[in-house]
Design a protein around this motif. Structure first.
Motif, short mmCIF file in Angstrom:
data_model
loop_
_atom_site.label_atom_id
_atom_site.label_comp_id
_atom_site.label_asym_id
_atom_site.label_seq_id
_atom_site.Cartn_x
_atom_site.Cartn_y
_atom_site.Cartn_z
N LEU A 20 0.84 -1.19 0.00
CA LEU A 20 0.00 0.00 0.00
C LEU A 20 0.88 1.25 0.00
CD1 LEU A 20 -2.83 1.29 0.18
CD2 LEU A 20 -2.64 1.09 2.67
N ASP A 21 0.62 2.14 -0.93
CA ASP A 21 1.39 3.38 -1.06
C ASP A 21 0.49 4.56 -0.68
OD1 ASP A 21 2.94 5.54 -1.72
OD2 ASP A 21 3.38 4.87 -3.76
N LEU A 22 0.75 5.15 0.48
CA LEU A 22 0.00 6.32 0.94
C LEU A 22 0.91 7.54 1.05
CD1 LEU A 22 -2.21 4.70 3.75
CD2 LEU A 22 -2.95 5.48 1.49
N GLN A 23 1.93 7.60 0.25
CA GLN A 23 2.86 8.71 0.35
C GLN A 23 2.24 10.00 -0.18
OE1 GLN A 23 6.43 8.75 -1.99
NE2 GLN A 23 5.48 7.59 -3.65
N SER A 24 2.66 11.10 0.43
CA SER A 24 2.27 12.45 0.02
C SER A 24 0.75 12.64 -0.03
CB SER A 24 2.88 12.79 -1.34
OG SER A 24 4.29 12.70 -1.28
N ARG A 25 0.06 12.20 1.03
CA ARG A 25 -1.40 12.34 1.09
C ARG A 25 -1.84 13.31 2.18
NH1 ARG A 25 -4.19 8.07 -2.11
NH2 ARG A 25 -2.42 7.16 -3.19
N SER A 26 -0.89 13.99 2.82
CA SER A 26 -1.18 14.93 3.91
C SER A 26 -1.88 14.25 5.09
CB SER A 26 -2.03 16.11 3.41
OG SER A 26 -1.33 16.82 2.43
N LEU A 27 -1.62 12.98 5.30
CA LEU A 27 -2.23 12.24 6.40
C LEU A 27 -1.65 12.70 7.74
CD1 LEU A 27 -2.07 8.59 4.99
CD2 LEU A 27 -4.05 10.11 5.06
N THR A 28 -2.52 12.86 8.73
CA THR A 28 -2.08 13.13 10.09
C THR A 28 -2.39 11.94 10.99
OG1 THR A 28 -4.17 14.22 10.60
CG2 THR A 28 -2.35 15.63 9.89
N ALA A 29 -3.27 11.06 10.55
CA ALA A 29 -3.64 9.86 11.29
C ALA A 29 -3.76 8.71 10.31
CB ALA A 29 -4.96 10.08 12.01
N LEU A 30 -3.60 7.51 10.83
CA LEU A 30 -3.71 6.33 9.99
C LEU A 30 -5.10 5.72 10.07
CD1 LEU A 30 -0.30 4.62 10.73
CD2 LEU A 30 -1.01 5.75 8.63
N PRO A 31 -5.62 5.29 8.95
CA PRO A 31 -6.91 4.58 8.97
C PRO A 31 -6.67 3.14 9.40
CG PRO A 31 -6.04 4.62 6.75
CD PRO A 31 -5.09 5.43 7.59
N ALA A 32 -7.72 2.37 9.54
CA ALA A 32 -7.57 0.94 9.77
C ALA A 32 -6.91 0.36 8.52
CB ALA A 32 -8.94 0.30 9.99
N LEU A 33 -5.87 -0.42 8.73
CA LEU A 33 -5.09 -0.95 7.62
C LEU A 33 -5.27 -2.46 7.54
CD1 LEU A 33 -1.89 1.11 8.38
CD2 LEU A 33 -3.39 1.43 6.40
N PRO A 34 -5.26 -3.02 6.33
CA PRO A 34 -5.39 -4.47 6.19
C PRO A 34 -4.19 -5.19 6.83
CG PRO A 34 -5.37 -3.39 4.03
CD PRO A 34 -5.15 -2.34 5.05
N THR A 35 -4.46 -6.19 7.65
CA THR A 35 -3.37 -6.90 8.33
C THR A 35 -2.55 -7.77 7.39
OG1 THR A 35 -4.86 -8.69 8.94
CG2 THR A 35 -4.55 -6.91 10.55
N THR A 36 -2.99 -7.90 6.16
CA THR A 36 -2.24 -8.68 5.17
C THR A 36 -1.09 -7.91 4.54
OG1 THR A 36 -3.81 -8.00 3.47
CG2 THR A 36 -4.23 -10.11 4.58
N LEU A 37 -0.99 -6.63 4.84
CA LEU A 37 0.06 -5.80 4.22
C LEU A 37 1.46 -6.31 4.56
CD1 LEU A 37 -1.16 -2.12 4.71
CD2 LEU A 37 -1.04 -3.42 2.59
N ARG A 38 2.30 -6.36 3.54
CA ARG A 38 3.72 -6.67 3.73
C ARG A 38 4.57 -5.42 3.54
NH1 ARG A 38 6.74 -10.00 1.06
NH2 ARG A 38 5.87 -9.47 -0.94
N ILE A 39 4.08 -4.49 2.71
CA ILE A 39 4.83 -3.27 2.40
C ILE A 39 3.90 -2.08 2.57
CG2 ILE A 39 6.06 -2.00 0.59
CD1 ILE A 39 6.66 -4.80 -0.67
N LEU A 40 4.35 -1.09 3.36
CA LEU A 40 3.55 0.11 3.59
C LEU A 40 4.43 1.33 3.44
CD1 LEU A 40 0.90 1.46 4.45
CD2 LEU A 40 1.58 1.06 6.84
#
Length: 142
Positions: A20-40
């Motif tokens: 999952l690529d969430l770069q450069s999204r102006s995020l201040t908090a993380l949403p619930a993320l899938p536990t299957t992720l290997r790369i974030l």
């Protein structure tokens, strides 16, 4: 960006199987993320709390560089499959790091955290790691 907006960003980003690529999204908090992720990839946001990543037991690579992280949560430092942890250009200090880093890290990048510089700091952090880990810190300025 609040957690609700972050969740919408997560839906828009559509994880590619285990990455999952969430770069450069102006995020201040993380949403619930899938536990299957290997790369974030969380690079270039305004995230200060990585605690939600502690539930990602399959995570192998976490890039949270260029954020506002001050503390590395114990749960993240103990992720059983985490091999690469990139935290350069944050606001980390020695007191923000766990006494023991149990994750089987091959690479821990802490460069450009202005309170973590020099060979002595690098050696101290390396000693906290449970495995042989390449620890990168910026050189101490004269």
């Amino acid at each position: 960006m609040a957690a609700q907006e972050a969740a919408q960003e997560l839906q828009a980003a559509q994880p590619q199987d285990d990455a999952l690529d969430l770069q450069s999204r102006s995020l201040t908090a993380l949403p619930a993320l899938p536990t299957t992720l290997r790369i974030l990839n969380l690079t270039r946001n305004r995230i200060s709390d990585l605690a939600p990543c502690g539930a990602l037991v399959n995570l192998e690579r976490l890039d949270a560089s260029r954020n506002k992280v001050r503390v590395l949560p114990h749960a993240v430092a103990a992720l059983p499959r985490l091999k690469e942890l990139l935290l350069y250009s944050n606001h980390l200090r020695r007191t923000g790091l766990p006494e023991k880093i149990r994750a089987p890290l091959a690479l821990l990048d802490l460069r450009f955290n202005t309170k973590l510089t020099g060979d002595l700091v690098r050696e101290e952090i390396s000693a906290r790691c449970a495995t042989a880990t390449t620890v990168l810190v910026s050189p101490r300025r004269a």
